[in-house]
Design a protein around this motif. Sequence first.
Motif, PDB file in Angstrom:
ATOM      1  N   THR A 178       5.313  -1.110   2.534  1.00  0.00           N
ATOM      2  CA  THR A 178       3.913  -1.891   2.558  1.00  0.00           C
ATOM      3  C   THR A 178       2.968  -0.754   2.235  1.00  0.00           C
ATOM      4  OG1 THR A 178       4.779  -3.774   4.067  1.00  0.00           O
ATOM      5  CG2 THR A 178       2.540  -3.014   3.741  1.00  0.00           C
ATOM      6  N   ALA A 179       2.018  -1.051   1.414  1.00  0.00           N
ATOM      7  CA  ALA A 179       0.723  -0.277   1.047  1.00  0.00           C
ATOM      8  C   ALA A 179      -0.407  -1.053   1.448  1.00  0.00           C
ATOM      9  CB  ALA A 179       1.021   0.162  -0.221  1.00  0.00           C
ATOM     10  N   SER A 180      -1.575  -0.539   1.773  1.00  0.00           N
ATOM     11  CA  SER A 180      -2.813  -0.995   1.817  1.00  0.00           C
ATOM     12  C   SER A 180      -3.956  -0.299   1.507  1.00  0.00           C
ATOM     13  CB  SER A 180      -2.856  -1.270   3.359  1.00  0.00           C
ATOM     14  OG  SER A 180      -4.127  -1.788   3.936  1.00  0.00           O
ATOM     15  N   ASP A 181      -5.017  -1.093   0.745  1.00  0.00           N
ATOM     16  CA  ASP A 181      -6.206  -0.011   0.793  1.00  0.00           C
ATOM     17  C   ASP A 181      -7.126  -0.111   1.927  1.00  0.00           C
ATOM     18  OD1 ASP A 181      -6.950  -2.844   0.416  1.00  0.00           O
ATOM     19  OD2 ASP A 181      -7.894  -2.771  -1.527  1.00  0.00           O
ATOM     20  N   LYS A 197      -7.973  -3.221   3.195  1.00  0.00           N
ATOM     21  CA  LYS A 197      -8.334  -4.623   3.254  1.00  0.00           C
ATOM     22  C   LYS A 197      -7.336  -5.715   2.941  1.00  0.00           C
ATOM     23  CE  LYS A 197     -12.894  -3.357   1.504  1.00  0.00           C
ATOM     24  NZ  LYS A 197     -14.162  -3.486   0.395  1.00  0.00           N
ATOM     25  N   VAL A 198      -6.525  -5.085   1.809  1.00  0.00           N
ATOM     26  CA  VAL A 198      -5.336  -5.964   1.466  1.00  0.00           C
ATOM     27  C   VAL A 198      -4.256  -4.951   1.327  1.00  0.00           C
ATOM     28  CG1 VAL A 198      -4.330  -7.122  -0.490  1.00  0.00           C
ATOM     29  CG2 VAL A 198      -6.883  -7.297  -0.248  1.00  0.00           C
ATOM     30  N   SER A 199      -2.932  -5.605   1.857  1.00  0.00           N
ATOM     31  CA  SER A 199      -1.622  -5.138   1.929  1.00  0.00           C
ATOM     32  C   SER A 199      -0.762  -5.678   0.725  1.00  0.00           C
ATOM     33  CB  SER A 199      -1.042  -5.322   3.227  1.00  0.00           C
ATOM     34  OG  SER A 199      -1.870  -4.682   4.204  1.00  0.00           O
ATOM     35  N   TRP A 200       0.032  -4.880   0.321  1.00  0.00           N
ATOM     36  CA  TRP A 200       1.056  -5.241  -0.578  1.00  0.00           C
ATOM     37  C   TRP A 200       2.191  -4.563  -0.341  1.00  0.00           C
ATOM     38  CZ3 TRP A 200      -3.003  -2.385  -1.573  1.00  0.00           C
ATOM     39  CH2 TRP A 200      -3.102  -1.143  -2.113  1.00  0.00           C
ATOM     40  N   GLU A 201       3.448  -5.096  -1.196  1.00  0.00           N
ATOM     41  CA  GLU A 201       4.610  -4.622  -1.056  1.00  0.00           C
ATOM     42  C   GLU A 201       4.816  -3.655  -2.340  1.00  0.00           C
ATOM     43  OE1 GLU A 201       8.697  -6.983  -2.576  1.00  0.00           O
ATOM     44  OE2 GLU A 201       8.220  -7.307  -0.239  1.00  0.00           O
ATOM     45  N   VAL A 202       5.569  -2.374  -1.865  1.00  0.00           N
ATOM     46  CA  VAL A 202       5.975  -1.571  -2.879  1.00  0.00           C
ATOM     47  C   VAL A 202       7.500  -1.209  -2.755  1.00  0.00           C
ATOM     48  CG1 VAL A 202       5.775   1.003  -3.323  1.00  0.00           C
ATOM     49  CG2 VAL A 202       3.879  -0.117  -2.420  1.00  0.00           C
ATOM     50  N   ARG A 203       8.109  -1.616  -4.038  1.00  0.00           N
ATOM     51  CA  ARG A 203       9.556  -1.517  -4.011  1.00  0.00           C
ATOM     52  C   ARG A 203       9.996  -0.339  -4.847  1.00  0.00           C
ATOM     53  NH1 ARG A 203      10.350  -5.806  -7.108  1.00  0.00           N
ATOM     54  NH2 ARG A 203      11.099  -4.679  -8.879  1.00  0.00           N
ATOM     55  N   ILE A 204      10.844   0.506  -4.242  1.00  0.00           N
ATOM     56  CA  ILE A 204      11.339   1.680  -4.923  1.00  0.00           C
ATOM     57  C   ILE A 204      12.621   1.478  -5.246  1.00  0.00           C
ATOM     58  CG2 ILE A 204      11.742   4.232  -4.665  1.00  0.00           C
ATOM     59  CD1 ILE A 204       9.676   3.993  -2.338  1.00  0.00           C
ATOM     60  N   THR A 205      13.041   1.724  -6.576  1.00  0.00           N
ATOM     61  CA  THR A 205      14.376   1.600  -7.155  1.00  0.00           C
ATOM     62  C   THR A 205      14.781   2.837  -7.742  1.00  0.00           C
ATOM     63  OG1 THR A 205      14.049  -0.938  -7.264  1.00  0.00           O
ATOM     64  CG2 THR A 205      16.002   0.111  -8.499  1.00  0.00           C
ATOM     65  N   LYS A 206      15.918   3.346  -7.471  1.00  0.00           N
ATOM     66  CA  LYS A 206      16.429   4.397  -8.192  1.00  0.00           C
ATOM     67  C   LYS A 206      17.381   3.878  -9.623  1.00  0.00           C
ATOM     68  CE  LYS A 206      18.896   8.682  -7.367  1.00  0.00           C
ATOM     69  NZ  LYS A 206      19.556   9.613  -6.372  1.00  0.00           N
ATOM     70  N   ARG A 207      16.792   4.463 -10.552  1.00  0.00           N
ATOM     71  CA  ARG A 207      17.432   3.904 -11.943  1.00  0.00           C
ATOM     72  C   ARG A 207      18.386   4.950 -12.563  1.00  0.00           C
ATOM     73  NH1 ARG A 207      16.066  -1.072 -13.805  1.00  0.00           N
ATOM     74  NH2 ARG A 207      16.698  -0.426 -15.502  1.00  0.00           N
ATOM     75  N   ILE A 245      -2.637   4.290  -4.981  1.00  0.00           N
ATOM     76  CA  ILE A 245      -2.064   3.970  -3.370  1.00  0.00           C
ATOM     77  C   ILE A 245      -0.364   3.671  -3.330  1.00  0.00           C
ATOM     78  CG2 ILE A 245      -2.290   2.735  -1.483  1.00  0.00           C
ATOM     79  CD1 ILE A 245      -5.338   2.238  -2.246  1.00  0.00           C
ATOM     80  N   THR A 246      -0.118   2.832  -4.524  1.00  0.00           N
ATOM     81  CA  THR A 246       1.343   2.490  -4.339  1.00  0.00           C
ATOM     82  C   THR A 246       2.077   3.766  -4.707  1.00  0.00           C
ATOM     83  OG1 THR A 246       0.510   0.337  -5.518  1.00  0.00           O
ATOM     84  CG2 THR A 246       2.615   1.140  -5.846  1.00  0.00           C
ATOM     85  N   LEU A 247       1.482   4.641  -5.555  1.00  0.00           N
ATOM     86  CA  LEU A 247       2.385   5.673  -6.016  1.00  0.00           C
ATOM     87  C   LEU A 247       2.385   6.700  -4.840  1.00  0.00           C
ATOM     88  CD1 LEU A 247       4.136   6.964  -8.162  1.00  0.00           C
ATOM     89  CD2 LEU A 247       1.943   8.088  -9.202  1.00  0.00           C
ATOM     90  N   ALA A 248       1.347   6.888  -4.470  1.00  0.00           N
ATOM     91  CA  ALA A 248       1.247   7.904  -3.071  1.00  0.00           C
ATOM     92  C   ALA A 248       2.206   7.447  -2.057  1.00  0.00           C
ATOM     93  CB  ALA A 248       0.026   7.947  -2.695  1.00  0.00           C
ATOM     94  N   THR A 249       2.105   6.161  -1.734  1.00  0.00           N
ATOM     95  CA  THR A 249       3.304   5.483  -0.668  1.00  0.00           C
ATOM     96  C   THR A 249       4.469   5.850  -1.054  1.00  0.00           C
ATOM     97  OG1 THR A 249       1.458   3.871  -0.248  1.00  0.00           O
ATOM     98  CG2 THR A 249       3.818   3.254   0.185  1.00  0.00           C
TER      99      THR A 249
END
Length: 126
Positions: A31-34, A36-46, A106-110
């Motif tokens: 979960t990432a957040s700014d 105010k709002v939170s969102w899901e961050v999915r990391i997949t190895k390709r 934010i997504t990438l830093a998380t």
Amino acid sequence: MLTAEAREAAKAEYLNYIRRLNLTELIATLTASDGKVSWEVRITKRGGEYFEVCGRSSRLDLYLMPTIGGYLVAVPNYQRAGLVPEDCNEGDIMEYCDIDNRIDAITLATAVRYLIRRGFADGPQG
């Protein structure tokens, strides 16, 4: 002109490359957040080679490896790269990797912090 053997060898190598790219392994859902709002961050190895980081309608392809000066973060689908500290934040990503969108930063830093802490930042075979 290639011989039949050379064509078959090239075809086999290419098919192996395609199979490898289709290998995926879900590493984490975070979960990432700014603030105010939170969102899901999915990391997949390709393909055993790079990471796909998805969050808030963005997908960032990520290559990550340690260097003497920090961690090399390369995002080829954004044509961006830079060196960031181990505990990087959105500001580091925006400044050193030239990512303009705050939510993407934010997504990438998380994702980068998670991957470094879990030992996934050791290069292409990581």
